[in-house]
Design a protein around this motif. Structure first.
Motif, PDB file in Angstrom:
ATOM      1  N   GLY A  78      33.165 -15.811   6.029  1.00 30.70           N
ATOM      2  CA  GLY A  78      31.941 -15.169   5.569  1.00 30.70           C
ATOM      3  C   GLY A  78      30.642 -15.920   5.775  1.00 30.70           C
ATOM      4  O   GLY A  78      30.618 -17.128   6.023  1.00 30.70           O
ATOM      5  N   PRO A  79      29.525 -15.211   5.614  1.00 25.11           N
ATOM      6  CA  PRO A  79      28.195 -15.795   5.797  1.00 25.11           C
ATOM      7  C   PRO A  79      27.811 -16.804   4.718  1.00 25.11           C
ATOM      8  O   PRO A  79      27.123 -17.781   5.002  1.00 25.11           O
ATOM      9  N   LYS A  80      28.228 -16.585   3.469  1.00 17.15           N
ATOM     10  CA  LYS A  80      27.878 -17.524   2.406  1.00 17.15           C
ATOM     11  C   LYS A  80      28.475 -18.905   2.684  1.00 17.15           C
ATOM     12  O   LYS A  80      27.813 -19.936   2.482  1.00 17.15           O
ATOM     13  N   SER A  81      29.709 -18.922   3.122  1.00 19.20           N
ATOM     14  CA  SER A  81      30.363 -20.200   3.413  1.00 19.20           C
ATOM     15  C   SER A  81      29.639 -20.945   4.527  1.00 19.20           C
ATOM     16  O   SER A  81      29.452 -22.165   4.462  1.00 19.20           O
ATOM     17  N   TRP A  82      29.216 -20.207   5.573  1.00 19.77           N
ATOM     18  CA  TRP A  82      28.512 -20.838   6.678  1.00 19.77           C
ATOM     19  C   TRP A  82      27.134 -21.341   6.252  1.00 19.77           C
ATOM     20  O   TRP A  82      26.718 -22.447   6.620  1.00 19.77           O
ATOM     21  N   TRP A  92      30.510 -17.804  13.321  1.00 19.20           N
ATOM     22  CA  TRP A  92      31.017 -16.427  13.419  1.00 19.20           C
ATOM     23  C   TRP A  92      30.789 -15.657  12.115  1.00 19.20           C
ATOM     24  O   TRP A  92      30.724 -14.438  12.124  1.00 19.20           O
ATOM     25  N   GLY A  93      30.664 -16.363  10.987  1.00 22.81           N
ATOM     26  CA  GLY A  93      30.482 -15.714   9.687  1.00 22.81           C
ATOM     27  C   GLY A  93      29.194 -14.938   9.567  1.00 22.81           C
ATOM     28  O   GLY A  93      29.098 -14.036   8.724  1.00 22.81           O
ATOM     29  N   VAL A  94      28.185 -15.276  10.374  1.00 21.54           N
ATOM     30  CA  VAL A  94      26.901 -14.560  10.308  1.00 21.54           C
ATOM     31  C   VAL A  94      26.654 -13.729  11.569  1.00 21.54           C
ATOM     32  O   VAL A  94      25.585 -13.140  11.716  1.00 21.54           O
ATOM     33  N   GLU A  95      27.651 -13.659  12.446  1.00 21.93           N
ATOM     34  CA  GLU A  95      27.492 -12.912  13.698  1.00 21.93           C
ATOM     35  C   GLU A  95      28.003 -11.480  13.544  1.00 21.93           C
ATOM     36  O   GLU A  95      28.872 -11.188  12.716  1.00 21.93           O
TER      37      GLU A  95
END
Length: 275
Positions: A78-82, A92-95
């Motif tokens: 996920g995006p939060k982790s990145w 890849w979490g924000v792509e």
């Protein structure tokens, strides 16, 4: 005999007489030390660590044992982790891929990447797995991957896998887990919300099943608090999503000769765990 030689002889005799008592005492002391060798009693617990060096027994510390957990890959999706730069998170979490956020659908592909990196000598990222699976199966991308595409992809990666439905008894699920090198399972809080909440459907991966504690090492790409944690196998069994065609994929074995990919590295923007 001359007076000089006679004096020399008298001096030598005096020296010998003076040293005689010391020689006798030294000889007696030496004889007193000729006793039977002492008996050495060793604690057998440490015998395996005793090695002879130059005729002496020397204790050597045992070699450190590697922690099996350290070899398990556990990518986060996920995006939060990145954004927080957590270990195992990646760009890849924000792509967006094929119109949708990978953070919203990539759990199955993270699980497949975990299995490939952990159980083979090769490495990849979840994004690598996404691209390869799209190219080599009928998976269209941009959404959660279905069981049949995972099974086909894993077979081409050299794995023998088996898809299974939730067994009627927990004992049968234990047996399936104990026979697997890894297991990718589909869980839902609709079935049981004691561990996962607000989770309609989510793929997670299990490794290192311990029959003594009845726990599995869980990799959960969607929740860092669950990722890399030992979880009760029975809790996972209760949460298996029964509305799906299958509930789990067992990884039975890997054969390198059948691996058509042999991807060499997990390059890219992601946070490696600290050594």
């Amino acid at each position: 005999m001359s007076r000089y030689k006679k004096g020399k002889w008298i001096l030598l005799s005096a020296v010998v007489l003076a040293l005689a008592p010391l020689l006798i005492l030294g000889n007696r002391a030496g004889n007193s030390r000729k006793t039977e060798p002492a008996t050495v009693i060793a604690d057998t617990q440490y015998l395996k660590n005793i090695e002879p060096v130059s005729g002496q027994a020397v204790f050597t510390a045992p070699e450190p044992t590697a922690n099996p957990e350290d070899g398990v890959y556990s990518f986060l999706q996920g995006p939060k982790s990145w954004k927080q730069r957590r270990a195992w998170s990646g760009k890849w979490g924000v792509e967006f891929y094929d119109g949708r956020s990978f953070g919203g659908f990539g759990c199955g592909l993270c699980g497949m990447a975990n299995i490939y990196c952990t159980l083979t000598p090769y490495k990849c990222t979840p994004f690598d797995m996404y691209q390869w699976t799209k190219k080599n199966t009928y998976y269209g991308g941009g959404g959660a991957i279905a069981w049949q595409f995972m099974r086909r992809a894993m077979a081409q990666l050299g794995f023998e896998v088996k898809l299974g439905e939730k067994p009627s008894s927990y004992g049968k699920f234990q047996a399936a887990m104990s026979e697997s090198q890894s297991m990718l399972v589909l869980v839902s809080s609709y079935e049981d919300d004691s561990y996962w909440q607000d989770t309609p459907g989510h793929y997670v991966t299990l490794f290192l099943y311990n029959s003594d504690t009845d726990e599995a090492f869980l990799t959960d790409s969607g929740d860092p608090k669950h990722n890399r944690r030992w979880a009760p196998l029975k809790t996972i069994y209760k949460a298996l999503k029964t509305s799906s065609d299958f509930q789990y994929m067992s990884v039975i074995s890997y054969e390198e000769a059948k691996d058509k990919w042999k991807h060499a590295s997990a390059d890219g923007a992601w946070v490696r765990p600290e050594a």
